[in-house]
Design a protein around this motif. Structure first.
Motif, PDB file in Angstrom:
ATOM      1  N   GLY A   8       0.918  -1.380   0.231  1.00 36.31           N
ATOM      2  CA  GLY A   8      -0.167  -0.031  -0.090  1.00 36.31           C
ATOM      3  C   GLY A   8       0.870   1.277  -0.144  1.00 36.31           C
ATOM      4  N   GLY A   9       0.120   2.512  -0.099  1.00 36.24           N
ATOM      5  CA  GLY A   9       0.730   3.615  -0.203  1.00 36.24           C
ATOM      6  C   GLY A   9       2.124   3.969   0.810  1.00 36.24           C
ATOM      7  N   ALA A  10       1.684   3.455   2.270  1.00 37.59           N
ATOM      8  CA  ALA A  10       2.592   3.810   3.279  1.00 37.59           C
ATOM      9  C   ALA A  10       3.870   2.956   2.993  1.00 37.59           C
ATOM     10  CB  ALA A  10       1.954   3.332   4.639  1.00 37.59           C
ATOM     11  N   ILE A  37       0.935  -2.759  -6.326  1.00 40.94           N
ATOM     12  CA  ILE A  37       1.221  -1.742  -5.753  1.00 40.94           C
ATOM     13  C   ILE A  37       0.367  -0.587  -5.819  1.00 40.94           C
ATOM     14  CG2 ILE A  37       3.041  -0.229  -5.530  1.00 40.94           C
ATOM     15  CD1 ILE A  37       4.922  -2.164  -6.651  1.00 40.94           C
ATOM     16  N   SER A  38      -0.017   0.316  -4.898  1.00 37.77           N
ATOM     17  CA  SER A  38      -0.847   1.318  -4.657  1.00 37.77           C
ATOM     18  C   SER A  38       0.109   2.836  -5.043  1.00 37.77           C
ATOM     19  CB  SER A  38      -1.232   1.566  -3.421  1.00 37.77           C
ATOM     20  OG  SER A  38      -2.011   0.568  -2.750  1.00 37.77           O
ATOM     21  N   ALA A  39      -0.712   3.513  -5.190  1.00 37.11           N
ATOM     22  CA  ALA A  39       0.119   5.009  -5.201  1.00 37.11           C
ATOM     23  C   ALA A  39       0.841   5.389  -3.974  1.00 37.11           C
ATOM     24  CB  ALA A  39      -0.761   6.242  -5.501  1.00 37.11           C
ATOM     25  N   MET A  40       2.069   6.262  -4.533  1.00 39.46           N
ATOM     26  CA  MET A  40       3.008   5.911  -3.145  1.00 39.46           C
ATOM     27  C   MET A  40       2.276   7.260  -2.295  1.00 39.46           C
ATOM     28  SD  MET A  40       6.406   6.630  -5.347  1.00 39.46           S
ATOM     29  CE  MET A  40       7.690   5.259  -5.285  1.00 39.46           C
ATOM     30  N   THR A  43      -0.525  10.239  -2.621  1.00 42.94           N
ATOM     31  CA  THR A  43      -0.671  10.469  -4.011  1.00 42.94           C
ATOM     32  C   THR A  43      -2.024  10.627  -4.487  1.00 42.94           C
ATOM     33  OG1 THR A  43       1.604  10.045  -4.491  1.00 42.94           O
ATOM     34  CG2 THR A  43       0.053  10.307  -6.357  1.00 42.94           C
ATOM     35  N   THR A  44      -3.022   9.665  -4.090  1.00 39.92           N
ATOM     36  CA  THR A  44      -4.160   9.631  -4.689  1.00 39.92           C
ATOM     37  C   THR A  44      -5.019  10.853  -4.132  1.00 39.92           C
ATOM     38  OG1 THR A  44      -4.298   7.211  -4.716  1.00 39.92           O
ATOM     39  CG2 THR A  44      -6.439   8.283  -4.886  1.00 39.92           C
ATOM     40  N   ASN A  45      -4.880  11.272  -2.820  1.00 34.69           N
ATOM     41  CA  ASN A  45      -5.475  12.435  -2.328  1.00 34.69           C
ATOM     42  C   ASN A  45      -4.888  13.773  -3.318  1.00 34.69           C
ATOM     43  OD1 ASN A  45      -6.501  11.001  -0.355  1.00 34.69           O
ATOM     44  ND2 ASN A  45      -5.296  11.511   1.244  1.00 34.69           N
TER      45      ASN A  45
HETATM   46 MG    MG Z   1      -3.410   4.614  -1.631  1.00 35.12          MG
END
Ligand code: MG
Ligand code: ASP
Length: 421
Positions: A8-10, A37-40, A43-45
């Motif tokens: 995940g992002g974290a 993998i998620s966005a870093m 980043t999505t926010n």
């Molecule tokens: Mg995320």
């Protein structure tokens, strides 16, 4: 057999974090691994803010864009030097495409703009990680999740096409593992048959990983998190949390349904269907055991788990003429719930009244209440709290309800729910 890992992002929020991901993968170097993998970091926010600025034609869009770009290039430069042409070109091309997009005029289809812009977060993160892993000699390929996860033609919260997605994964992704040990792809993003980018809903990367696991008939899925595993309560509300070593699919679905923010609620079903075990493990302490989620593990059934849902509203409905609440009343109440898009967390029926508890959904809820008031007497109480306890015992209940008034209570063998104030 293939393992699926979700980061995940974290877990990918900095260059250091990406190196940590590589170290984890190194521990599994004898396995074939699908890495989702998620966005870093957040980043999505940031991309959602970019989207709003773009839609409202606010000049802020350029500074938001530059911040996102700088954040990613700083990580890339910490990981790789500029002689790695392919990495810098890939990232530059995608940022150029996004910049071109936000310089244009938005259509009035906001949802479609959402999918086109917000999906970049996962593209950036996976490209950086892919190039880094290659540079330190992992055998890995980068794939676009949209080539495998097929959904209905709806840009946000799209439903997965469970016929075509597993077929694409089996026919076109599985063979990639003959050549490579690791395949990197994105969480959250997908594609419709009409060839539009779609997304699976916020925090949807866990679900993506489960879809890949299903299609690959994976050995297991591991979600790497910043907690040691599944905890029996949210540490924000509870002092002495305990890690659960093992828990069943069913209990996990219940915990997620009643509001524990552990994993995306849709994640379990595809895994349960194929009996693929799910592990929640700490990326900070990857050798620790974590939590195993699989069918019928009864080992820890004695540890009570708690979920607290605040901002609940209790709505009590009775007939104006003091008559019984009959089936046709219930059917009209449920019909209205669905019209207003409201979700009930708990309900109870007595001779002359019907009570239900839901999240305080503002406008929609007030509309529902007003509508009901045409035919019924309706009372409601705000600021209630719904407590769900799995594997409860009288001591834990007494502790929780001391100094509080219980408005509704419901229990079965394993779970009790208390609506309190
Ligand atoms: Mg995320
Ligand atoms: N990046 C997406 C989000 O933050 C998906 C995810 O993280 O699971 O919602």
């Amino acid at each position: 057999m293939i393992k699926v890992f979700k980061f995940g992002g974290a877990s990918v929020k900095s260059a250091e974090a990406v190196v940590n991901v590589a170290n984890i993968l190194e521990k599994y170097s004898s396995n074939k691994i699908m890495v989702v993998i998620s966005a870093m970091a957040k980043t999505t926010n940031a991309l959602e803010r970019l989207l709003n600025a773009y839609i409202n034609d606010s000049f802020d869009k350029f500074s938001i864009f530059e911040d996102i770009k700088e954040f990613h290039f700083t990580i890339l430069k910490d990981l790789l030097d500029e002689t790695n042409k392919a990495a810098f070109t890939d990232l530059t091309q995608n940022f150029d495409a996004l910049e071109l997009k936000i310089k244009g005029v938005p259509t009035n289809n906001n949802a479609s703009e959402y999918a086109q812009i917000v999906s970049y977060g996962e593209i950036f993160s996976t490209l950086i990680i892919y190039h880094y892993l290659k540079s330190v000699n992992f055998s890995c390929a980068w794939k676009n999740a949209g080539d495998f996860i097929i959904t209905e033609n709806k840009p946000q919260e799209a439903s997965v096409d469970w016929t075509n997605s597993p077929a694409e994964i089996k026919n076109n992704l599985l063979p990639v593992f003959e050549e490579f040990d690791i395949v990197i792809s994105q969480g959250f993003i997908a594609r419709s048959k009409e060839n539009n980018i779609t997304t699976l809903g916020r925090e949807g990367s866990d679900y993506s990983a489960a879809i890949f696991a299903f299609g690959l008939d994976a050995e297991d899925l591991t979600i790497w998190k910043d907690v040691p595993g599944l905890l029996n309560a949210d540490p924000k509300y509870f002092e002495n949390t305990e890690k659960l070593d093992s828990i069943s699919y069913r209990e996990t679905i219940e915990l997620a349904y009643y509001g524990a923010s552990i994993i995306h609620p849709k994640t379990i079903q595809p895994l349960q269907n194929k009996k693929i075990p799910l592990y929640i493990k700490s990326f900070i302490n990857p050798d620790a055991k974590g939590t195993a989620i699989q069918s019928n593990t009864y080992s820890q059934l004695q540890t009570p788990s708690y979920i607290f849902k605040k901002e609940q509203v209790l709505i009590s409905i009775s007939a104006r003429d003091f008559s019984f609440i009959a089936e046709q009343h219930l059917s009209s109440i449920f019909n209205k719930l669905s019209v207003y898009g409201l979700h009930v967390n708990m309900m109870q029926n007595s001779a002359i009244s019907f009570s239900l508890c839901m999240d305080n959904k503002g406008e929609a809820m007030l509309g529902f209440i007003k509508d009901l008031q045409q035919d019924f007497k309706v009372r409601y109480n705000e600021q209630m709290e719904l407590i769900t306890i799995q594997h409860y015992n009288q001591d834990v209940i007494n502790d929780l309800i001391a100094n509080r008034e219980v408005y509704l209570e419901q229990k079965n063998r394993t779970t009790i729910q208390l609506l309190v104030r």
